[in-house]
Design an enzyme around this catalytic site. Structure first.
Site, PDB file in Angstrom:
ATOM      1  N   TYR A 141     -59.695  47.508   4.955  1.00 26.56           N
ATOM      2  CA  TYR A 141     -60.118  48.679   3.779  1.00 26.56           C
ATOM      3  C   TYR A 141     -59.185  49.482   5.049  1.00 26.56           C
ATOM      4  O   TYR A 141     -60.160  50.162   5.625  1.00 26.56           O
ATOM      5  CB  TYR A 141     -60.640  49.269   3.040  1.00 26.56           C
ATOM      6  CG  TYR A 141     -60.419  48.263   2.157  1.00 26.56           C
ATOM      7  CD1 TYR A 141     -60.064  47.719   1.588  1.00 26.56           C
ATOM      8  CD2 TYR A 141     -61.746  47.410   1.575  1.00 26.56           C
ATOM      9  CE1 TYR A 141     -59.789  46.946   0.051  1.00 26.56           C
ATOM     10  CE2 TYR A 141     -61.796  46.697   0.419  1.00 26.56           C
ATOM     11  CZ  TYR A 141     -60.947  46.143  -0.378  1.00 26.56           C
ATOM     12  OH  TYR A 141     -60.726  45.933  -1.712  1.00 26.56           O
ATOM     13  N   HIS A 273     -55.105  41.387  -6.136  1.00 27.35           N
ATOM     14  CA  HIS A 273     -56.424  41.610  -6.079  1.00 27.35           C
ATOM     15  C   HIS A 273     -57.022  41.213  -7.557  1.00 27.35           C
ATOM     16  O   HIS A 273     -57.578  41.605  -7.947  1.00 27.35           O
ATOM     17  CB  HIS A 273     -56.631  43.421  -5.984  1.00 27.35           C
ATOM     18  CG  HIS A 273     -58.209  43.822  -5.405  1.00 27.35           C
ATOM     19  ND1 HIS A 273     -57.734  44.603  -4.140  1.00 27.35           N
ATOM     20  CD2 HIS A 273     -58.880  43.428  -5.253  1.00 27.35           C
ATOM     21  CE1 HIS A 273     -58.988  44.334  -3.536  1.00 27.35           C
ATOM     22  NE2 HIS A 273     -59.479  43.903  -4.079  1.00 27.35           N
ATOM     23  N   SER A 305     -55.333  35.273  -6.743  1.00 22.17           N
ATOM     24  CA  SER A 305     -55.566  35.799  -7.564  1.00 22.17           C
ATOM     25  C   SER A 305     -55.360  34.707  -9.095  1.00 22.17           C
ATOM     26  O   SER A 305     -53.997  34.214  -9.029  1.00 22.17           O
ATOM     27  CB  SER A 305     -54.518  36.995  -7.837  1.00 22.17           C
ATOM     28  OG  SER A 305     -54.543  37.694  -6.859  1.00 22.17           O
ATOM     29  N   GLY A 306     -56.005  34.492  -8.872  1.00 19.63           N
ATOM     30  CA  GLY A 306     -56.391  33.170 -10.047  1.00 19.63           C
ATOM     31  C   GLY A 306     -56.152  31.544  -9.971  1.00 19.63           C
ATOM     32  O   GLY A 306     -56.711  30.835 -10.685  1.00 19.63           O
ATOM     33  N   GLY A 327     -61.567  33.188  -4.376  1.00 21.45           N
ATOM     34  CA  GLY A 327     -61.958  34.113  -5.402  1.00 21.45           C
ATOM     35  C   GLY A 327     -63.191  34.187  -5.610  1.00 21.45           C
ATOM     36  O   GLY A 327     -63.884  33.613  -5.017  1.00 21.45           O
ATOM     37  N   ARG A 328     -62.960  34.478  -6.358  1.00 24.54           N
ATOM     38  CA  ARG A 328     -64.857  34.974  -7.543  1.00 24.54           C
ATOM     39  C   ARG A 328     -65.144  33.309  -7.778  1.00 24.54           C
ATOM     40  O   ARG A 328     -66.602  33.351  -7.298  1.00 24.54           O
ATOM     41  CB  ARG A 328     -64.110  35.118  -9.522  1.00 24.54           C
ATOM     42  CG  ARG A 328     -63.533  36.435  -9.363  1.00 24.54           C
ATOM     43  CD  ARG A 328     -63.049  36.941 -10.596  1.00 24.54           C
ATOM     44  NE  ARG A 328     -63.070  38.214 -10.632  1.00 24.54           N
ATOM     45  CZ  ARG A 328     -61.628  38.720 -10.904  1.00 24.54           C
ATOM     46  NH1 ARG A 328     -60.635  37.816 -10.772  1.00 24.54           N
ATOM     47  NH2 ARG A 328     -61.159  40.235 -10.934  1.00 24.54           N
TER      48      ARG A 328
END
Ligand code: FNR
Length: 376
Positions: A141, A273, A305-306, A327-328
């Site tokens: 970041y 994101h 993403s997904g 990701g998740r």
């Protein structure tokens, strides 16, 4: 095989092997604040849903008798060899879902040789995570203090992170109702500032050390990442302080992709994101084909993403990605069972990918092209 053999001894996996059900399983055990932080998206959640819906519009067209009973999923992306075209996406403040946080994630990934992308907002200092070993990239970041920025890059390089991933889509946090409803901002908790409180440039800029005034130090750290105005002509600063490959994360428009290629960027992560920034944004998978046409031959494209299943990975690869980021699902794994949970979530995806690739009729991911797919 391992799972079925364990079944003979009446042992079942620690939690479901169906990543599309993992969220519901995690919700039943996690506290609402941390769960909302992980599951939540921007605004109405429209983009979170769109990300998943986009995968369903592409269907795989399997081929037969191609010798795909033997497969090799290994690949190399930006100099990093990996056993399959899968990396762990940067996810900040992981200690809010499990006390071992990024250390557990890094251990699970390192045991499988799967690269991690460590977030700037990690809850353990980047050096401690590096000490776990394993292939590692660093996600930046981009702070609006150049000295802190240079210091983070220097530390990451010294700690053996090989690729710099610069996240562009989060120069401020979106309207995230689940976090707002719970008044839950993980980055404001001490957990999210491990890289701040170990950073000499950041500490040097404080009037009082964190031990004397922790609240001010945390707020100062958060302010470095809020409302940061970065333009294309700022990229040379990163080149000056980072001599390895640079990847831009959060690209969705082909014109941005072309500009990145013109600037000599080495790779892109086509990502929204996980639907956490722009409510109503294009599904990330729907952004991929045009970007592949625009720059697929000029730099390495990665996708997130997904991604939940092996079939999802195959679709993203067929549409031009060289690798994907998970990701998740691994974060739910971490929440449910720590290091073992990350390992289970990751190995489930890798095994599903391996089987589905073979049954699709491909020996290697490299042979996947759009002709492997049919658009409904
Ligand atoms: C993220 N993501 C993210 N990205 C990043 O560049 N730096 C970060 O610190 C974080 N932190 C973060 C926290 C949580 C809880 C989530 C869910 C996501 C975005 C992440 O890298 C990736 O782009 C998405 O997670 C991909 O979407 P799916 O697959 O999770 O739906």
């Amino acid at each position: 095989n391992e799972i079925y053999l364990q079944g003979l001894a009446d042992r079942v996996p620690p939690f479901t092997t169906d990543a599309t059900r993992l969220e519901a399983v995690a919700e039943s055990t996690m506290d609402p604040g941390p769960f909302g932080y992980v599951a939540g998206g921007a605004g109405s959640g429209d983009t979170v849903r769109a990300n998943r819906a986009a995968f369903a519009r592409w269907r795989i067209v399997p081929r037969m008798m191609t010798g795909a009973t033997e497969r090799d999923l290994s690949t190399t992306v930006l100099g990093t060899p990996m056993p399959a075209p899968v990396l762990l996406a940067p996810v900040g403040v992981q200690s809010i879902v499990h006390p071992d946080g990024e250390l557990a994630t890094a251990r699970a990934a390192a045991a499988l040789d799967v690269p991690i992308v460590l977030s700037t907002a990690s809850s353990y200092p980047l050096e401690d995570v590096a000490a776990v070993g394993g292939p590692r990239w660093f996600q930046l970041y981009w702070p609006n203090d150049p000295e802190v920025c240079a210091s983070l890059l220097h530390r990451a390089k010294a700690a053996g992170y090989t690729v710099l991933v610069v996240t562009l889509d989060t120069w401020t946090l979106a309207w995230r109702p689940r976090d707002l409803d719970h008044a839950y901002l993980p980055f404001l908790r001490a957990a999210g500032v491990a890289n701040a409180f170990t950073d000499p440039a950041f500490l040097a800029g404080l009037a009082k050390p964190p031990a004397e005034d922790q609240a001010t130090a945390i707020l100062r750290w958060v302010s470095l990442f809020t409302g940061t105005d970065k333009r294309w002509d700022h990229l040379p600063f990163l080149r000056e302080h980072w001599d390895g490959p640079i990847v831009l994360k959060g690209i969705q428009h082909p014109d941005d992709a072309r500009r990145a290629a013109d600037e000599g960027i080495n790779g892109l992560i086509i990502s929204n994101h996980g639907g956490r920034q722009v409510d109503g944004a294009i599904a990330s998978l729907d952004a991929l084909p045009a970007i592949t046409s625009a720059v697929g031959d000029r730099l390495d494209l990665l996708f997130d993403s997904g991604i939940r299943t092996g079939a999802d990975v195959i679709k993203a690869l067929a549409l031009g990605a060289k690798a994907v980021l998970l990701g998740r699902p691994y974060v739910y794994g971490l929440a449910l069972a720590g290091e073992e949970g990350v390992r289970h979530a990751l190995r489930s995806l890798l095994a599903d990918l391996d089987l589905t690739l073979g049954l699709t009729g491909h020996q290697t991911p490299a042979s996947l092209t759009p002709s492997a797919l049919h658009r409904d």
